[in-house]
Scaffold this active site. Structure first.
Site, short mmCIF file in Angstrom:
data_model
loop_
_atom_site.label_atom_id
_atom_site.label_comp_id
_atom_site.label_asym_id
_atom_site.label_seq_id
_atom_site.Cartn_x
_atom_site.Cartn_y
_atom_site.Cartn_z
CE LYS A 1 -4.29 -9.61 -3.28
NZ LYS A 1 -4.55 -10.55 -2.62
CG HIS A 2 -0.49 -2.16 -2.67
ND1 HIS A 2 -0.09 -1.81 -4.13
CD2 HIS A 2 -0.90 0.01 -3.08
CE1 HIS A 2 -0.47 -0.42 -4.78
NE2 HIS A 2 -0.78 0.35 -4.88
CG LEU A 3 -6.50 -3.88 0.06
CD1 LEU A 3 -6.08 -4.97 1.09
CD2 LEU A 3 -7.74 -3.53 0.73
#
Length: 306
Positions: free
Chosen positions: A154-156
């Site tokens: 998960k990464h924005l």
């Protein structure tokens, strides 16, 4: 105990400093592009095409990188220290995007592994808000591989504004004035595919209120776009792929049907009005279809909306 929270006024200098270091040591590999504006449906789309010199360099480097790519299961655990920018919080770190098309492209990555298909939580929005308070930028999220995500961790992401050398800072904003709102959530008649649009209050970006407001807006958009939460191994995941854009004053969520249109990959920035093509042939595909039509092809048709 070490303070892992981002200190105000420190992020942009850290980005500049680490970019210089990462370029010098070869950890950062910018992709050189040529920018073209293509107008359709009242939007001046920015289309970046990889330069011929950049393609030649990539071809030359490919044999060297083939072995490394096979072993790089998760580039974020551990992350490359040469790409580390800052500790954002006890749950997130900021890293430079190794193969960046836009200068000073930042990744907001969870310290522990979480799936890219897991729902965004308040900690994600708090980390994004902390970064957006530091410079004028556009946050975005690719929810799953079919939404353009290249990593499962998960990464924005956040890129500085303006998005291009010319044209409006965020090209898609030209259709925002016609928004049809029902309370805080609405639709944009200029977008011919399923989506949900929300306006954000003007509040200090780093405040807890800003993070909570964005988090609440996200859930409202999620539901309005016809998505739902499903449980996977005790964790809430999305029911379908989607892209999310987070600007200082608004948010846009777009469910996805496929990752590519005629071989061209589209991620969240496409719905901001910024597309990326690898060569002249792909540029011709965008010219033939039209950028808005290309987006329509990878999104969910309006006729399927409930």
């Amino acid at each position: 105990m070490e303070d892992l929270h981002l200190q105000p006024g420190t992020l942009w200098p850290a980005i500049l400093r680490q970019t210089e270091h990462a370029l010098r040591c070869g950890a950062l590999r910018p992709i050189e592009t040529i920018q073209t504006l293509i107008e359709e449906a009242g939007v001046r789309f920015l289309v970046r095409q990889v330069s011929s010199l950049a393609r030649k360099e990539k071809a030359r480097q490919a044999p060297k990188e083939a072995g490394a790519t096979c072993n790089a299961v998760n580039p974020f655990l551990p992350y490359d220290p040469d790409l580390f920018v800052a500790d954002i919080s006890d749950s997130h770190v900021a890293l430079l995007n190794k193969f960046n098309v836009i200068d000073r492209h930042l990744l907001i990555v969870t310290r522990r592994f979480k799936s890219q298909e897991a729902l965004l939580d308040l900690a994600d929005f708090a980390a994004l808000a902390a970064c957006m308070a530091e410079f004028d930028g556009l946050g975005f999220y690719n929810g799953g591989a079919d939404a353009g995500a290249s990593q499962q961790h998960k990464h924005l992401q956040i890129v500085p504004l303006p998005l291009g050398e010319s044209g409006p800072p965020i090209p898609i904003e030209s259709v925002l004035e016609s928004a049809c709102m029902e309370g805080p959530i609405g639709k944009l008649p200029g977008l011919p595919f399923r989506h949900a649009f929300g306006r954000l209050e003007s509040a200090p970006a780093a405040s807890k209120h800003a993070a909570h407001a964005a988090f609440d807006c996200y859930h409202a958009l999620f539901e309005a776009a016809g998505l739902r939460a499903i449980e996977v191994n005790g964790e809430l995941h999305q029911s379908a792929p989607y892209n999310l854009l987070v600007a200082p004053r608004w948010m846009l969520l777009v469910p996805r049907s496929s990752e590519r249109v005629e071989g061209i990959s589209v991620n969240a920035l496409g719905f901001a009005g910024s597309l990326f093509v690898r060569d002249a042939e792909q540029m011709q595909v965008i010219r033939r279809l039209g950028p808005m039509t290309a987006l329509q092809r990878v999104a969910v048709p309006l006729v399927m909306a409930q």
